[in-house]
Write a protein that holds these residues in place. Sequence first.
Motif, PDB file in Angstrom:
ATOM      1  N   LEU A 105     -69.397  19.170  -2.454  1.00 60.49           N
ATOM      2  CA  LEU A 105     -69.294  18.518  -1.149  1.00 60.49           C
ATOM      3  C   LEU A 105     -68.380  19.294  -0.206  1.00 60.49           C
ATOM      4  O   LEU A 105     -68.622  19.321   1.014  1.00 60.49           O
ATOM      5  N   THR A 106     -67.354  19.924  -0.734  1.00 57.93           N
ATOM      6  CA  THR A 106     -66.522  20.790   0.110  1.00 57.93           C
ATOM      7  C   THR A 106     -67.339  21.955   0.627  1.00 57.93           C
ATOM      8  O   THR A 106     -67.223  22.345   1.798  1.00 57.93           O
ATOM      9  N   GLY A 107     -68.211  22.491  -0.232  1.00 56.05           N
ATOM     10  CA  GLY A 107     -69.091  23.574   0.204  1.00 56.05           C
ATOM     11  C   GLY A 107     -70.035  23.135   1.309  1.00 56.05           C
ATOM     12  O   GLY A 107     -70.290  23.880   2.272  1.00 56.05           O
ATOM     13  N   VAL A 108     -70.565  21.908   1.204  1.00 57.08           N
ATOM     14  CA  VAL A 108     -71.438  21.381   2.264  1.00 57.08           C
ATOM     15  C   VAL A 108     -70.665  21.277   3.574  1.00 57.08           C
ATOM     16  O   VAL A 108     -71.178  21.617   4.650  1.00 57.08           O
ATOM     17  N   GLY A 109     -69.416  20.805   3.507  1.00 53.07           N
ATOM     18  CA  GLY A 109     -68.592  20.719   4.716  1.00 53.07           C
ATOM     19  C   GLY A 109     -68.360  22.083   5.352  1.00 53.07           C
ATOM     20  O   GLY A 109     -68.398  22.217   6.588  1.00 53.07           O
ATOM     21  N   LEU A 110     -68.136  23.114   4.530  1.00 52.04           N
ATOM     22  CA  LEU A 110     -67.950  24.466   5.069  1.00 52.04           C
ATOM     23  C   LEU A 110     -69.231  24.964   5.740  1.00 52.04           C
ATOM     24  O   LEU A 110     -69.181  25.637   6.774  1.00 52.04           O
ATOM     25  N   LEU A 111     -70.399  24.636   5.165  1.00 51.51           N
ATOM     26  CA  LEU A 111     -71.668  25.034   5.769  1.00 51.51           C
ATOM     27  C   LEU A 111     -71.871  24.390   7.130  1.00 51.51           C
ATOM     28  O   LEU A 111     -72.551  24.961   7.999  1.00 51.51           O
ATOM     29  N   PHE A 112     -71.287  23.215   7.350  1.00 56.18           N
ATOM     30  CA  PHE A 112     -71.382  22.563   8.649  1.00 56.18           C
ATOM     31  C   PHE A 112     -70.329  23.058   9.629  1.00 56.18           C
ATOM     32  O   PHE A 112     -70.223  22.540  10.740  1.00 56.18           O
ATOM     33  N   GLY A 113     -69.554  24.041   9.246  1.00 55.13           N
ATOM     34  CA  GLY A 113     -68.607  24.663  10.153  1.00 55.13           C
ATOM     35  C   GLY A 113     -67.233  24.030  10.198  1.00 55.13           C
ATOM     36  O   GLY A 113     -66.424  24.390  11.063  1.00 55.13           O
ATOM     37  N   PHE A 114     -66.917  23.101   9.287  1.00 45.82           N
ATOM     38  CA  PHE A 114     -65.581  22.503   9.265  1.00 45.82           C
ATOM     39  C   PHE A 114     -64.584  23.476   8.647  1.00 45.82           C
ATOM     40  O   PHE A 114     -64.930  24.231   7.733  1.00 45.82           O
ATOM     41  N   PRO A 115     -63.351  23.464   9.116  1.00 46.19           N
ATOM     42  CA  PRO A 115     -62.307  24.253   8.445  1.00 46.19           C
ATOM     43  C   PRO A 115     -62.130  23.766   7.004  1.00 46.19           C
ATOM     44  O   PRO A 115     -62.465  22.622   6.677  1.00 46.19           O
ATOM     45  N   LEU A 116     -61.577  24.619   6.164  1.00 45.56           N
ATOM     46  CA  LEU A 116     -61.449  24.293   4.745  1.00 45.56           C
ATOM     47  C   LEU A 116     -60.696  22.979   4.504  1.00 45.56           C
ATOM     48  O   LEU A 116     -61.163  22.156   3.706  1.00 45.56           O
ATOM     49  N   PRO A 117     -59.547  22.730   5.149  1.00 44.62           N
ATOM     50  CA  PRO A 117     -58.857  21.454   4.885  1.00 44.62           C
ATOM     51  C   PRO A 117     -59.713  20.231   5.250  1.00 44.62           C
ATOM     52  O   PRO A 117     -59.742  19.245   4.509  1.00 44.62           O
ATOM     53  N   VAL A 118     -60.418  20.323   6.395  1.00 45.77           N
ATOM     54  CA  VAL A 118     -61.260  19.193   6.816  1.00 45.77           C
ATOM     55  C   VAL A 118     -62.436  19.020   5.863  1.00 45.77           C
ATOM     56  O   VAL A 118     -62.800  17.894   5.488  1.00 45.77           O
ATOM     57  N   ALA A 119     -63.043  20.146   5.458  1.00 51.18           N
ATOM     58  CA  ALA A 119     -64.168  20.074   4.515  1.00 51.18           C
ATOM     59  C   ALA A 119     -63.732  19.472   3.189  1.00 51.18           C
ATOM     60  O   ALA A 119     -64.455  18.663   2.596  1.00 51.18           O
ATOM     61  N   PHE A 120     -62.539  19.857   2.725  1.00 47.36           N
ATOM     62  CA  PHE A 120     -62.046  19.316   1.465  1.00 47.36           C
ATOM     63  C   PHE A 120     -61.776  17.811   1.572  1.00 47.36           C
ATOM     64  O   PHE A 120     -62.150  17.037   0.689  1.00 47.36           O
ATOM     65  N   VAL A 121     -61.129  17.401   2.656  1.00 43.67           N
ATOM     66  CA  VAL A 121     -60.845  15.979   2.842  1.00 43.67           C
ATOM     67  C   VAL A 121     -62.148  15.189   2.931  1.00 43.67           C
ATOM     68  O   VAL A 121     -62.296  14.117   2.320  1.00 43.67           O
ATOM     69  N   GLY A 122     -63.112  15.711   3.709  1.00 46.01           N
ATOM     70  CA  GLY A 122     -64.394  15.020   3.824  1.00 46.01           C
ATOM     71  C   GLY A 122     -65.106  14.904   2.484  1.00 46.01           C
ATOM     72  O   GLY A 122     -65.625  13.838   2.132  1.00 46.01           O
TER      73      GLY A 122
END
Length: 616
Positions: A105-122
């Motif tokens: 899910l962190t990887g999916v967040g990164l694919l959507f262009g979120f910064p790493l901390p935001v992708a991890f939290v999401g």
Amino acid sequence: MAVEGDPNNLLRAVALLGAAVVAVPLFRKLGLGSVLGYLTAGLVIGPFGFGWFAHPQAILHFAELGVVMFLFIVGLEMRPSHLWGLRRQIFGLGALQIGVCTVALTGVGLLFGFPLPVAFVGGAGFVLTSTAIVMQLLGERGDIALPRGQRMVSILLFEDMLIVPLLALMAFMSPLPTDPDAPSRLASIGIATASLVGLLLAGLYLLNPMFRILAAAKAREVMTAAALLVVLGAAVLMEMGGLSMAMGAFLAGVLLSESTFRHQIEADIEPFRGILLGLFFVAVGMSLDLSVVVANWQLIALAVPALMLAKGACIYGVARLLRSSHGDALDRAALMAQGGEFAFVLYSAAMAAGIITAEANSNLTAIVVLSMVLTPLVVLAIRPLMPRTQASLDGVEEVDGQRGSVLIIGFGRFGQVMSQSLLARDVDVTIIDTDIEMITSAAEFGFKVYYGDGGRLDVLHASGAHSARAIAVCIDKPETSSHIVEVARTHFPQAKLLVRAYDREHSLKLVNAGVDFQIRETFESAVAFGEAALREVGVDAEEAAEIAAQVRKLDAERFELEMASNDVRAGIPMLLNNTGGVAPKPTPFTTPRREGRALHASEGEALPGEGAQPAD
């Protein structure tokens, strides 16, 4: 105007209850489940529907007590020894699934262009499955106690425990300066440990003595208040220690699981649990901010299915890796592919810590809420893809070419009792049933029961119905027994047909179908019970027997009148059973049908205007 503005708070309660009362039965009727009904009701009456409520978060915070009480009841069903037996699933399966899903899910967040901390939290928030939705759906299906349900419960328990280190991680990741007045991490760990130890000590040494004292007082309302006190007190104690309220309630339930007061406590809590859990789902529906969805519809429309598919694929992969069947893995993936209520807590903490912005918090919250709303639909959508489950026949012999003077179909309580007379006389019988567990249990007591569906013609042939002198249909489902009667009467006319009837209406249908003997399943035992009651209150035994005979006679007369009024078996004279009059005095249990005349044996009917008794 929002309902909160009205000083009469009763109006708010009426609006909430009315929405649930209308939506839930409708959605269940449509086969969509109660959860989706609650969520839709909340969306309709919330700030983005009719606008009757302006601050759903306040209701959501209160309604979380429904989740707390749900986990308390789950805890009551889990003895410490059973929970200890699940330790590998909780910390093994749970940790593996959470770890794999968080990375994906962190990887999916990164694919959507979120910064790493935001992708991890999401991703970390979305990985926390909705305990309320999964437990509700499992409860509706009756799967909580099954192995596949227990595995999901184990994962949910691990996720509940995970919220504590995740919140601590948010404080560690915060770019904001440390609050000098905040307690140190070491102090926080100490407070949490003290809360946990305090709960365990109270559960071991205080709860049972307290309930014994209250039970001796014989005040039902005080017992109910004490049950609520235990649930809410455990939740508050754990929250004060920085832990999960739901986890506290669950532990309190486990500590009371072996108490003699367990069933009473569960009965007292259940009504509150049901109402508050429904209120929780309504509040979740209210929380869906449609303005955020509209403003960011492209991102949300892509993110919701992407996150659910990624999480579901990881859950399925982990389940298959640990040798779960395809059906169980697919079912777990569908049920647990959504985000959950703890995500709201995590996102709020991350926003307060400056890790994510308010806009990101709104987007992530909307994604989680939509995933919760879609879960019941996903479960319905994958139903056609689920393999048909078949009971294991290990150790069970299927019927194949058996021969017997009497074929008994169904070996429940009724079939077991009726078979004793035949077995005592050494009559050669063949017994078939489809309940694997019952067949296995019967074998332990020396009964040979074959697996076979009595509604199938080929199975009846394999059971020896074509050579049997009598076929006894002892099952408790009237539709199924009527079907068997139709098949047997057509294909095996040489066999006498004896059938267990469910109620008066079923008896009429069976007589009309030409059975040789039928008996309603509860009437005769109830008459005998009433006769015994008369004797116990001082009525002479002979008079009590006469009254019982009169009850049988009146019931038989009503039966005859109903048959006449319905033109059942027109032109064939009917005999009263067991009462004299038109018929001789046959006994209600042994008299067969002779010369085309149906002798009626009464058992199992309510008086006119009253409901029939349920089957065994």
